[in-house]
Design an enzyme around this catalytic site. Structure first.
Site, short mmCIF file in Angstrom:
data_model
loop_
_atom_site.label_atom_id
_atom_site.label_comp_id
_atom_site.label_asym_id
_atom_site.label_seq_id
_atom_site.Cartn_x
_atom_site.Cartn_y
_atom_site.Cartn_z
N GLU A 162 61.86 52.14 -17.67
CA GLU A 162 62.34 53.48 -17.95
C GLU A 162 62.89 54.24 -16.62
OE1 GLU A 162 59.10 53.07 -17.18
OE2 GLU A 162 58.89 54.40 -15.65
N ASP B 165 53.64 57.12 -17.08
CA ASP B 165 54.34 55.77 -17.69
C ASP B 165 53.43 54.83 -18.26
OD1 ASP B 165 55.99 53.83 -17.97
OD2 ASP B 165 56.24 53.23 -16.03
N ARG C 230 64.72 53.16 -14.24
CA ARG C 230 66.20 53.06 -13.86
C ARG C 230 67.04 53.68 -15.14
NH1 ARG C 230 65.11 46.73 -14.41
NH2 ARG C 230 63.37 47.48 -13.74
N LYS D 286 62.22 59.85 -8.87
CA LYS D 286 62.10 59.58 -10.35
C LYS D 286 60.68 60.42 -10.57
CE LYS D 286 59.73 55.86 -12.85
NZ LYS D 286 59.21 54.30 -12.81
N ASP E 204 59.43 49.64 -20.91
CA ASP E 204 58.71 50.11 -19.64
C ASP E 204 59.68 49.97 -18.21
OD1 ASP E 204 56.53 50.44 -17.75
OD2 ASP E 204 55.86 48.57 -17.86
N LYS F 143 51.93 48.96 -21.37
CA LYS F 143 51.33 48.57 -20.18
C LYS F 143 50.10 48.18 -20.63
CE LYS F 143 53.77 50.79 -16.35
NZ LYS F 143 54.23 49.57 -15.73
N ASP G 59 53.42 57.92 -11.24
CA ASP G 59 54.90 57.24 -11.30
C ASP G 59 56.03 58.44 -10.94
OD1 ASP G 59 56.38 55.08 -11.91
OD2 ASP G 59 56.61 55.28 -13.93
N1 BES Z 1 56.30 52.59 -12.85
C1 BES Z 1 56.75 51.10 -13.05
C2 BES Z 1 56.67 50.32 -11.83
C3 BES Z 1 55.38 50.43 -10.93
C4 BES Z 1 54.49 49.45 -11.20
C5 BES Z 1 54.76 51.34 -10.23
C6 BES Z 1 53.46 49.16 -10.28
C7 BES Z 1 53.89 51.31 -9.56
C8 BES Z 1 53.01 50.12 -9.43
C9 BES Z 1 58.04 50.67 -13.71
O1 BES Z 1 58.59 51.71 -14.66
C10 BES Z 1 57.70 49.46 -14.49
O2 BES Z 1 57.02 49.40 -15.13
N2 BES Z 1 58.47 48.56 -14.08
C11 BES Z 1 58.29 47.29 -14.68
C12 BES Z 1 59.78 46.90 -14.87
C13 BES Z 1 59.90 45.58 -16.07
C14 BES Z 1 59.65 45.89 -17.40
C15 BES Z 1 61.22 45.08 -16.02
C16 BES Z 1 57.73 46.30 -13.76
O3 BES Z 1 57.87 46.31 -12.64
O4 BES Z 1 56.84 45.47 -14.27
ZN ZN Z 2 57.72 53.81 -14.30
ZN ZN Z 3 57.61 51.41 -16.56
#
Ligand code: BES
Ligand code: ZN
Ligand code: ZN
Length: 491
Positions: free
Chosen positions: A343, A264, A345, A259, A341, A271, A282
């Protein structure tokens, strides 16, 4: 730092410090290296006075005027039976850290002789840890910063296969590339940067071929998810595929998919403060994939690899993809956007099905900073592993135990899939907070038809807020050592 092998005690060249390993015994510390009388005379007082007991993590420094080294640094490994390769990595990382803090430039280090550990593995663990500890991301320090000081020269005293040093050097080169990519500014590590890096690999190596799908081409070929996520980015999204043919006579090909979200923001589901600051990292999965390729090339690994990076910038403007939108993936499945967010996946889904269909690799492993939930579940000491394939999972667990880039397997029970039911489309990209990391993995699973596949969620391990052992602050380069060990299969 360049590490060389010193064949005998008498042949060693001058250095600023000599590292000598000890184990802890009932009465006193016991040296576990083949030292001579001159060296012994130097450390005996510290042992006799019980200033140094050989306890794990303990160190002691003394000075000499007769040895080729001005300083002697004793390191404790603890009780002999408990010593593992990781004990050694930690101890020599500590010694390296001390030498760096003292602004020294060269070290000689004795390897410990331990009956239960193989000489080559011992040497490898120690070389790895000394090199990995000697890292600084100094680009943006314009004033003198002592913590950025690096050692220049290392010598290892002991008997081991010389190949150990070249392999260690190659793997660490890969880890450093991954760390640098994670640490650097998001306006430097853009999707353009990744494309150029991928092209450079091909330019420099005859065994490497790079193919890039970019911008409108992605849309034309039907990678609707990757195009959607990258729509608002200043730099267009890309699917980068690098083929490395290390063993032309074999049909086996391992695909690593990373990825590469260069930043992000969360998109329109932006966020909040506290969640956004570190999001230049990210692309830790992409960094690990590039790092692994760099290491594989440097060590001339006899394996066929596909290094795949799905890269985009999850940004906000009027063209951003929107919550409630439905997009068609490369696989044909339609995906409802529940949250912009989630994104990672989406871009991985297109990358996975594109690579499976067009390249037919023997196995696929993806690496991604995918979920915040994995940070809650495992903290920073383990990578989340998700795989329907027991053999692949076990091989990754084995490589994790060996390198101490440990992985922890989660279930993928079919019932979890119910959480991804969409209103209008075939599937939705979010399914609530419960089991969120598993749901993300279940989403990815829908896009891999039949190839053995594993997903590694490195959101908790790709960066570290505090430096520890042989890991500096921020980018850890996690994944590179794990994947190289996985490829070598416990050789
Ligand atoms: N890049 C983030 C995941 C992440 C979070 C990486 C903290 C490193 C530290 C990912 O794209 C994300 O935002 N995931 C969300 C998904 C949710 C909206 C279902 C998450 O895990 O909060
Ligand atoms: Zn992300
Ligand atoms: Zn995200």
């Amino acid at each position: 730092m360049k590490i060389t092998s010193i064949p005998s005690i008498g042949k060693r060249t001058k250095a600023d410090v000599l590292i000598v390993p000890f184990v802890q015994k009932a009465k006193s510390a016991e040296c576990v290296a083949e030292v001579n009388a001159a060296i012994k005379a130097n450390f005996t007082p510290a042992i006799k006075n019980r200033d140094f007991t050989g306890k794990e993590g303990e160190t002691n420094i003394s000075y000499s005027s007769k040895l080729p080294e001005a300083r002697i640094l004793l390191v404790g490994l603890g009780s002999e039976k408990n010593i593992t390769l990781e004990t050694l990595r930690k101890a020599y990382a500590k010694a390296t850290g001390i030498a760096r803090k003292m602004q020294l430039s060269s070290v000689n280090a004795f390897l410990p002789e331990l009956s239960h550990l193989d000489c080559d593995e011992t040497a490898r663990a120690i070389a790895d840890s000394m090199l990995l500890s000697n890292y600084a991301f100094a680009q943006y320090k314009t004033r003198e910063a002592k913590e950025m000081h690096l050692l220049q020269k290392g010598g290892l005293l002991g008997t081991f296969n010389k190949k150990v040093l070249s392999e260690s050097e190659a793997v660490v080169k890969g880890v450093f590339l991954a760390r640098n990519l994670v640490n650097e500014n998001s306006h430097v590590i853009t999707t353009d940067y990744f494309c150029n890096l991928a092209r450079d690999f091909a330019k420099k190596n005859a065994a490497v071929k790079t193919t890039i799908l970019r911008g409108v081409e992605l849309e034309k070929k039907g990678l609707g998810l990757l195009s959607a996520v990258g729509r608002a980015g200043e730099y267009p999204p890309a699917l980068i595929i690098i083929e490395y043919q290390g063993n032309p006579s074999s049909k086996e090909v391992t695909a690593f998919v990373g990825k590469g979200m260069t930043y992000d923001t969360g998109g329109l589901n932006m966020k909040p403060t506290g969640g956004i600051e570190g999001m230049r990292s990210d692309m830790g999965g992409a960094a690990a994939v590039f790092g692994t390729l760099e290491a594989a090339i440097a060590m001339k690994l006899k394996k066929n690899l596909l290094a795949v990076v799905a890269t985009a910038e999850n940004s906000v403007d009027s063209t951003s993809y929107k919550p409630g939108d439905i997009y068609t993936s490369y696989s044909g499945l339609t995906v409802e956007i529940g949250n912009t967010d989630a994104e990672g996946r989406l871009i991985l889904a297109d990358a996975l099905s594109y690579v499976e269909k067009n390249y037919k690799p023997s196995r696929i492993i993806d690496l991604a900073t995918l979920t915040g939930a994995i940070v809650i579940a495992l903290g920073s000491h383990a990578i989340g592993l998700f795989s329907p394939d027991d053999q692949l999972a076990q091989d990754l667990e084995k490589a994790g135990a060996k390198t101490f880039e440990r992985v922890w397997r989660f279930p993928m029970f079919p019932e979890y899939k119910e959480g991804l039911k969409a209103q209008f489309a075939d599937i939705v990209n979010v399914g609530g907070r419960e089991g969120a990391s598993i749901l993300a993995a279940m989403f990815l699973k829908e896009f891999v038809k039949k190839t053995p596949w594993a997903h590694l969620d490195i959101a908790g391990t790709a960066v570290t807020k505090k430096p520890h052992d042989y890991c500096p602050t921020w980018g850890t380069g996690v994944g590179v050592r794990l994947l190289i060990e996985f490829l070598q299969g416990g050789k």
